[in-house]
Design a protein around this motif. Structure first.
Motif, PDB file in Angstrom:
ATOM      1  N   LYS A  75      62.270 -72.470  28.231  1.00 48.70           N
ATOM      2  CA  LYS A  75      61.086 -71.636  27.940  1.00 48.70           C
ATOM      3  C   LYS A  75      60.641 -71.805  26.485  1.00 48.70           C
ATOM      4  CE  LYS A  75      60.736 -68.357  31.404  1.00 48.70           C
ATOM      5  NZ  LYS A  75      60.642 -66.990  31.886  1.00 48.70           N
ATOM      6  N   LEU A  76      61.619 -71.833  25.584  1.00 47.79           N
ATOM      7  CA  LEU A  76      61.259 -71.985  24.171  1.00 47.79           C
ATOM      8  C   LEU A  76      60.597 -73.340  23.939  1.00 47.79           C
ATOM      9  CD1 LEU A  76      64.464 -70.449  22.494  1.00 47.79           C
ATOM     10  CD2 LEU A  76      62.180 -69.429  22.550  1.00 47.79           C
ATOM     11  N   GLU A  77      61.130 -74.364  24.605  1.00 52.55           N
ATOM     12  CA  GLU A  77      60.539 -75.703  24.462  1.00 52.55           C
ATOM     13  C   GLU A  77      59.108 -75.706  24.981  1.00 52.55           C
ATOM     14  OE1 GLU A  77      64.718 -78.214  24.725  1.00 52.55           O
ATOM     15  OE2 GLU A  77      63.406 -78.112  26.492  1.00 52.55           O
ATOM     16  N   ALA A  79      57.104 -73.321  25.157  1.00 48.58           N
ATOM     17  CA  ALA A  79      56.222 -72.536  24.284  1.00 48.58           C
ATOM     18  C   ALA A  79      56.029 -73.221  22.925  1.00 48.58           C
ATOM     19  CB  ALA A  79      56.802 -71.143  24.095  1.00 48.58           C
ATOM     20  N   GLY A  80      56.653 -74.387  22.751  1.00 51.51           N
ATOM     21  CA  GLY A  80      56.512 -75.123  21.491  1.00 51.51           C
ATOM     22  C   GLY A  80      57.202 -74.449  20.314  1.00 51.51           C
ATOM     23  N   ALA A  81      58.269 -73.671  20.594  1.00 53.54           N
ATOM     24  CA  ALA A  81      58.968 -72.959  19.511  1.00 53.54           C
ATOM     25  C   ALA A  81      59.655 -73.970  18.568  1.00 53.54           C
ATOM     26  CB  ALA A  81      60.000 -72.020  20.108  1.00 53.54           C
ATOM     27  N   ASP A  82      59.762 -73.579  17.304  1.00 52.73           N
ATOM     28  CA  ASP A  82      60.513 -74.454  16.395  1.00 52.73           C
ATOM     29  C   ASP A  82      61.934 -73.908  16.247  1.00 52.73           C
ATOM     30  OD1 ASP A  82      59.931 -72.193  15.046  1.00 52.73           O
ATOM     31  OD2 ASP A  82      58.681 -73.126  13.499  1.00 52.73           O
ATOM     32  N   ASP A  83      62.814 -74.692  15.645  1.00 54.78           N
ATOM     33  CA  ASP A  83      64.184 -74.238  15.357  1.00 54.78           C
ATOM     34  C   ASP A  83      64.918 -73.693  16.583  1.00 54.78           C
ATOM     35  OD1 ASP A  83      64.411 -74.845  12.744  1.00 54.78           O
ATOM     36  OD2 ASP A  83      63.822 -72.848  11.991  1.00 54.78           O
ATOM     37  N   ILE A  84      64.776 -74.357  17.713  1.00 50.77           N
ATOM     38  CA  ILE A  84      65.333 -73.807  18.959  1.00 50.77           C
ATOM     39  C   ILE A  84      66.847 -73.605  18.883  1.00 50.77           C
ATOM     40  CG2 ILE A  84      65.646 -74.313  21.441  1.00 50.77           C
ATOM     41  CD1 ILE A  84      62.786 -75.345  21.444  1.00 50.77           C
ATOM     42  N   ASP A  85      67.540 -74.480  18.152  1.00 54.65           N
ATOM     43  CA  ASP A  85      68.997 -74.324  18.067  1.00 54.65           C
ATOM     44  C   ASP A  85      69.418 -73.096  17.259  1.00 54.65           C
ATOM     45  OD1 ASP A  85      69.833 -76.245  19.764  1.00 54.65           O
ATOM     46  OD2 ASP A  85      70.177 -77.772  18.225  1.00 54.65           O
ATOM     47  N   ARG A  86      68.459 -72.444  16.611  1.00 51.16           N
ATOM     48  CA  ARG A  86      68.780 -71.172  15.940  1.00 51.16           C
ATOM     49  C   ARG A  86      68.453 -69.992  16.857  1.00 51.16           C
ATOM     50  NH1 ARG A  86      69.802 -71.358  10.782  1.00 51.16           N
ATOM     51  NH2 ARG A  86      68.771 -69.495  10.000  1.00 51.16           N
ATOM     52  N   LYS A  87      67.790 -70.240  17.980  1.00 50.50           N
ATOM     53  CA  LYS A  87      67.316 -69.146  18.831  1.00 50.50           C
ATOM     54  C   LYS A  87      68.065 -69.039  20.146  1.00 50.50           C
ATOM     55  CE  LYS A  87      62.918 -69.197  16.545  1.00 50.50           C
ATOM     56  NZ  LYS A  87      61.660 -69.916  16.442  1.00 50.50           N
ATOM     57  N   VAL A  88      68.826 -70.039  20.453  1.00 52.36           N
ATOM     58  CA  VAL A  88      69.640 -69.976  21.671  1.00 52.36           C
ATOM     59  C   VAL A  88      70.898 -70.802  21.412  1.00 52.36           C
ATOM     60  CG1 VAL A  88      68.372 -71.897  22.767  1.00 52.36           C
ATOM     61  CG2 VAL A  88      69.612 -70.271  24.196  1.00 52.36           C
ATOM     62  N   LEU A  89      72.034 -70.318  21.897  1.00 48.84           N
ATOM     63  CA  LEU A  89      73.296 -71.017  21.613  1.00 48.84           C
ATOM     64  C   LEU A  89      73.320 -72.374  22.301  1.00 48.84           C
ATOM     65  CD1 LEU A  89      75.969 -68.169  22.033  1.00 48.84           C
ATOM     66  CD2 LEU A  89      74.944 -69.032  19.919  1.00 48.84           C
ATOM     67  N   ARG A  90      73.965 -73.344  21.616  1.00 50.49           N
ATOM     68  CA  ARG A  90      74.160 -74.665  22.226  1.00 50.49           C
ATOM     69  C   ARG A  90      75.670 -74.905  22.367  1.00 50.49           C
ATOM     70  NH1 ARG A  90      71.528 -79.429  22.872  1.00 50.49           N
ATOM     71  NH2 ARG A  90      69.734 -78.977  21.541  1.00 50.49           N
ATOM     72  N   PHE A  91      76.114 -75.134  23.585  1.00 41.24           N
ATOM     73  CA  PHE A  91      77.542 -75.376  23.812  1.00 41.24           C
ATOM     74  C   PHE A  91      77.836 -76.871  23.777  1.00 41.24           C
ATOM     75  CE2 PHE A  91      76.854 -71.117  25.054  1.00 41.24           C
ATOM     76  CZ  PHE A  91      77.987 -70.483  24.599  1.00 41.24           C
ATOM     77  N   VAL A  92      78.995 -77.212  23.261  1.00 46.42           N
ATOM     78  CA  VAL A  92      79.360 -78.612  23.068  1.00 46.42           C
ATOM     79  C   VAL A  92      80.226 -79.054  24.250  1.00 46.42           C
ATOM     80  CG1 VAL A  92      80.586 -80.206  21.517  1.00 46.42           C
ATOM     81  CG2 VAL A  92      79.348 -78.228  20.575  1.00 46.42           C
ATOM     82  N   PRO A  93      79.891 -80.160  24.884  1.00 41.21           N
ATOM     83  CA  PRO A  93      80.690 -80.596  26.024  1.00 41.21           C
ATOM     84  C   PRO A  93      82.052 -81.170  25.616  1.00 41.21           C
ATOM     85  CG  PRO A  93      78.871 -82.122  25.636  1.00 41.21           C
ATOM     86  CD  PRO A  93      78.723 -81.011  24.630  1.00 41.21           C
ATOM     87  N   THR A  94      82.962 -81.155  26.553  1.00 38.84           N
ATOM     88  CA  THR A  94      84.262 -81.806  26.344  1.00 38.84           C
ATOM     89  C   THR A  94      84.129 -83.286  26.705  1.00 38.84           C
ATOM     90  OG1 THR A  94      84.951 -81.471  28.625  1.00 38.84           O
ATOM     91  CG2 THR A  94      85.470 -79.703  27.060  1.00 38.84           C
ATOM     92  N   GLN A  95      85.198 -84.010  26.465  1.00 41.98           N
ATOM     93  CA  GLN A  95      85.232 -85.445  26.839  1.00 41.98           C
ATOM     94  C   GLN A  95      84.903 -85.600  28.333  1.00 41.98           C
ATOM     95  OE1 GLN A  95      85.945 -87.544  24.400  1.00 41.98           O
ATOM     96  NE2 GLN A  95      87.314 -86.491  22.958  1.00 41.98           N
ATOM     97  N   GLN A  96      85.258 -84.583  29.120  1.00 42.47           N
ATOM     98  CA  GLN A  96      85.009 -84.657  30.579  1.00 42.47           C
ATOM     99  C   GLN A  96      83.632 -84.124  30.962  1.00 42.47           C
ATOM    100  OE1 GLN A  96      88.128 -83.579  29.414  1.00 42.47           O
ATOM    101  NE2 GLN A  96      88.858 -85.643  29.924  1.00 42.47           N
ATOM    102  N   GLY A  97      82.847 -83.720  29.969  1.00 44.00           N
ATOM    103  CA  GLY A  97      81.491 -83.256  30.257  1.00 44.00           C
ATOM    104  C   GLY A  97      81.409 -81.817  30.736  1.00 44.00           C
TER     105      GLY A  97
END
Ligand code: GN1
Ligand code: MG
Length: 362
Positions: A75-77, A79-97
Motif C-alpha cells: 500500500k505504501l508503495e 501511494a508513492g510513500a518515501d522511506d518505506i523501510d522506516r514505516k514498516v518492518l523488514r524481516f531478513v530471510p535465513t539461508q533457507q529463505g
C-alpha cells in the motif's frame, strides 16, 4: 542471555556487513530482544528470540507478520510513500529463505532491519498521543482489505471470558499459596467481571465485528522520529483478529496512566484526561471510515476493559507463581495488579466525560 551463541544464530540470516556488537534492547516482558550493530555502512539489525512457550505456533505467527507487513508495504508503495523501510518492518530471510530460524535447542529467532534515528517512549505527551491514535487507526484501516483470514497467534488473547476463567482456576488451584492474602482484590474484580465480558456477548449476538488489530498497543510498541512523528508500529506478534477495543483501550492503559504499569505508588495512579482526548481525536480521525456505531459507542468501555483485563492477567500470574510475565522481584505481579486495579477505577470515574467527548467527534 549471554549463554546464547548469538554469532552462530546471526550467521543463519542473510545480513549485510560484519557484526560489531550485540546488546539487549527494549523492555518487552515476553521475548528477548537485541540490537545488532554492524561495522561501516551496513544497516544495524534487531535480533529477537521468540518466546515459544507463549507463542506456540511460530509458523503461524511469522506468517501473520509477513502477510501484514507485506500488505502495508504494497500500500505504501502504491501511494508513492518515501522511506518505506522506516514505516514498516523488514524481516531478513535465513539461508533457507524463511523469516525465522529454529536452533538446535528448540529456540526460535528472527531478525529485522533496525530503524535508525528513531525512538520509543515509555510515556507520551499530547502530540505523540494524537499521532499514535492516528497511527493505530491507520494500521487497522490499511488491514481492512487484507485478502486473507489471519489465525490467532494466542487463541482468545483478549477474550475477557477466558481471562475470567483463568483467574478462577488460578484461585481454585492456589499454586503459590497466595490466595489468602488477596481476598480484597478477588472480591473487587468479581463485582465487575460480568460487565467487563460485554464484548464477547456483543460478538455472539452478531453486533460486534472482529478486525485485524495489533493487540499490544502499549506506548513502547511504536517508533517515533526525533520530531515526534510516528514512523512505525512494532512488536507484531499479536497481530490477529480482535475487537478494535484491543488497540484503542490498551494504548490508553499505558499512555493515559500517570504512572508506569508497575509503579507501587498506587495513590498516584490516575487517568490522564488530556491524553485520552488527544489519542481519541487521532484515532477517530483515521478509523472513522470503518468504525461501526456499536464500536464507537463502546470505546469508553474499552478504556476500562484493558486495565481490568491486564489486572486479571497480572493477578492470575501472581497466583500461579509468576510463570508468564518477566518479574524483577517476588511481588512484582502483585504490584502490577494493584496498579491496574486502581487505574481501572479511575477510568470508570470518567465514563461520562469519555462519552461526551466522543460524541463531539462524530
Ligand atoms: C506483554 O511483550 P510486551 O511486553 O510488549 C503482553 C501484553 C501485555 C503487556 C503488559 C504476548 O507485552 O499482552 O499487555 O506485556 N504480551 C503478551 O505490559 O502477552
Ligand atoms: Mg514490546
Amino acid at each position: 542471555m549471554s549463554t546464547f551463541n548469538l554469532d552462530n544464530i546471526l550467521s543463519q540470516f542473510l545480513i549485510e556487513g560484519k557484526v560489531e556488537s550485540v546488546k539487549p534492547l527494549g523492555n518487552g516482558l515476553i521475548n528477548d530482544t537485541f540490537r545488532v550493530v554492524t561495522e561501516g555502512d551496513a544497516p544495524d539489525y534487531v535480533l529477537q528470540r521468540i518466546n515459544n512457550n507463549i507463542f506456540t505456533d511460530v509458523d503461524l505467527l511469522q506468517h501473520n507478520i509477513e502477510a501484514v507487513t507485506g500488505h502495508i508495504r504494497r500500500k505504501l508503495e502504491a501511494a508513492g510513500a518515501d522511506d518505506i523501510d522506516r514505516k514498516v518492518l523488514r524481516f531478513v530471510p535465513t539461508q533457507q529463505g524463511k523469516t525465522y530460524y529454529l536452533d538446535n535447542e528448540g529456540r526460535y529467532w528472527r531478525v529485522s532491519v533496525f530503524i535508525p534515528d528513531a525512538v520509543t517512549y515509555e510515556q507520551v505527551d499530547l502530540t505523540s498521543s494524537r499521532n499514535a491514535g492516528k497511527a493505530f487507526g491507520e494500521f487497522e484501516s490499511m488491514l481492512v482489505d487484507l485478502p486473507e483470514q489471519l489465525g490467532e497467534t494466542i487463541p482468545d488473547f483478549h477474550n475477557m471470558e477466558l481471562r475470567a476463567r483463568q483467574l478462577q482456576e488460578a484461585i481454585e488451584q492456589d499454586k503459590a499459596g497466595r490466595v489468602a492474602g488477596v481476598a480484597d482484590i478477588i472480591a473487587d474484580l468479581q463485582k465487575d467481571m460480568h460487565e467487563m465480558c460485554k464484548a464477547e456477548r456483543l460478538f455472539r449476538e452478531g453486533k460486534l465485528p472482529k478486525r485485524i488489530c495489533h493487540c499490544d498497543t502499549k506506548v513502547n510498541n511504536m517508533m517515533y522520529d526525533k520530531q515526534g512523528n510516528v514512523l512505525c508500529v512494532i512488536d507484531l506478534d499479536t497481530v490477529m483478529p480482535s475487537f478494535v477495543f484491543s488497540d484503542y483501550g490498551d494504548f490508553l492503559r499505558t499512555g493515559a496512566n500517570f504512572m508506569a504499569e508497575d509503579d507501587p505508588k498506587i495513590e498516584n495512579v490516575g487517568f490522564n484526561q488530556d491524553i485520552f482526548r488527544a489519542f481519541t481525536e487521532g484515532y477517530i480521525e483515521s478509523a472513522r471510515s470503518f468504525l461501526t456505531p456499536v464500536e464507537v459507542e463502546n470505546l469508553p468501555y474499552a478504556v476500562a476493559l484493558f486495565p481490568f483485563m491486564q489486572c486479571v492477567r497480572f493477578f492470575a500470574d501472581y497466583l500461579n507463581g509468576d510463570t508468564y510475565y518477566k518479574i524483577a522481584y517476588p511481588e512484582h505481579n502483585l504490584v502490577r495488579t494493584r496498579n491496574q486495579q486502581a487505574l481501572y477505577h479511575r477510568v470508570t470515574d470518567n465514563y461520562d466525560m469519555m462519552d461526551n467527548f466522543i460524541r463531539t467527534l462524530i
